[in-house]
Design an enzyme around this catalytic site. Structure first.
Site, PDB file in Angstrom:
ATOM      1  N   LEU A 249     -53.535 -22.285  24.869  1.00  0.00           N
ATOM      2  CA  LEU A 249     -52.975 -23.554  25.337  1.00  0.00           C
ATOM      3  C   LEU A 249     -51.709 -23.384  26.172  1.00  0.00           C
ATOM      4  CD1 LEU A 249     -53.395 -25.671  22.079  1.00  0.00           C
ATOM      5  CD2 LEU A 249     -54.778 -25.811  24.152  1.00  0.00           C
ATOM      6  N   ARG A 250     -51.349 -22.133  26.461  1.00  0.00           N
ATOM      7  CA  ARG A 250     -50.121 -21.920  27.229  1.00  0.00           C
ATOM      8  C   ARG A 250     -50.205 -22.587  28.600  1.00  0.00           C
ATOM      9  NH1 ARG A 250     -46.484 -18.171  25.993  1.00  0.00           N
ATOM     10  NH2 ARG A 250     -48.041 -16.854  24.974  1.00  0.00           N
ATOM     11  N   ALA A 251     -51.389 -22.521  29.231  1.00  0.00           N
ATOM     12  CA  ALA A 251     -51.546 -23.133  30.549  1.00  0.00           C
ATOM     13  C   ALA A 251     -51.300 -24.640  30.483  1.00  0.00           C
ATOM     14  CB  ALA A 251     -52.937 -22.847  31.097  1.00  0.00           C
TER      15      ALA A 251
END
Length: 311
Positions: A249-251
């Site tokens: 979920l970093r993006a």
């Protein structure tokens, strides 16, 4: 005349490369974006713009934010810090000497040829990157310190790849090209010649553009915490990330932060779909698992050119 380091070609004097200029400005507006990795061949102005950022980062009163360069051949002790024995005290007494990471706290850590860093040093950078807490241990002594900085790295793909673990730590990525028009090539050569002949006078000529850009970034920093992003756009970002088959979920997190920073940069109070699209390629360039996402991302950079930074 204004002060100008021989190595500091003014940020606002660089011709072209609007994508990189925008990415650097956004991560300066909101350091939580996580920095920028710049990929490009020699002569694409990647180092010039990265180093030029030092002079347009807003100052805290008379103090400028630290800009620390991590040289390619730096040792782990130089980067993390080391202990020195105090000869005037007992044999077991020692003093901690801060390294480059400690000096970069609340500033910018710049790494040229970041893809050529040794794996051992990359591992130590990654250890404390998320928490901002670094620990140095040696001969029974230990020291912990906080260092939170914006990481800017440059690389040339022809000289080696970047480890996936480190690549993902960079919030944004910009891939540069040498696609200059004839007019731009002539202007670049002329400006460089003027700078080499009289760098102090050259910097003096650009000091107002530098100051105005610094002030614009400062205003955007003040606005960024007040910008709202509605759930519909957050859902759109999640959908685009899913379509690009990114890992984790970093993006999503970085994309929302970058879109908010972009809205603040253009003086808006709410994020629009244009803000989402404007930063799309920056976020996905080093994360997508399949073909280029929507072509609308390629129209993103016009927002920088249209930004009203006074001349």
């Amino acid at each position: 005349m204004t002060e100008c380091k021989p190595s500091s070609f003014p940020f606002t004097a660089v011709v072209g490369q609007d994508a990189l200029k925008l990415a650097l400005i956004l991560t300066t507006i909101n350091p939580l974006i996580g920095g920028v990795i710049i990929s490009g061949s020699r002569g694409s102005a990647k180092s010039t713009l990265a180093r030029g950022l030092e002079d347009v980062v807003p100052r805290d009163g008379e103090l400028s934010s630290p800009f620390v360069t991590l040289p390619l051949g730096a040792s782990e002790q130089q980067v993390l810090g080391s202990f020195t024995t105090d000869s005037d005290r007992s044999a077991n007494a020692s003093t901690f000497q801060p390294g480059l990471l400690a000096k970069a706290h609340e500033g910018i850590l710049y790494v040229d040829n970041v893809n050529l860093l040794p794996d051992s040093l990359i591992d130590r950078l990654l250890d404390g990157n998320l928490s901002g807490l670094y620990c140095v241990e040696h001969a029974g002594h230990s020291y912990e310190y906080v260092s939170q900085f914006t990481l800017i790295g440059t690389m040339n793909r022809e000289e080696g790849v970047l480890r996936p673990q480190l690549k993902d730590r960079f919030g944004l990525m910009v891939e540069l090209s040498h696609d200059y028009s004839l007019e731009e090539r002539v202007q670049i050569v002329r400006l460089r010649d003027e700078y080499d002949q009289d760098n102090q006078g050259f910097c003096e000529a650009f000091k107002y553009k530098q100051r105005n850009l610094r002030q614009s970034i400062s205003l955007a920093r003040e606005r960024v915490s007040m910008v709202k992003c509605v759930d519909a756009l957050r859902m759109d970002i999640a959908s685009r990330c899913q379509d690009a088959q990114v890992e984790g979920l970093r993006a999503d997190i970085v994309w929302v932060r970058a879109a908010i920073a972009h809205a603040a940069w253009r003086g808006a109070q709410t994020v629009s779909i244009d803000d989402v699209i404007a930063v799309q390629e920056f976020v996905l360039a080093h994360r997508r698992k399949r073909g280029r996402a929507n072509d609308d991302s390629l129209s993103s950079i016009s927002s920088f050119a249209n930004k009203r930074t006074p001349s």
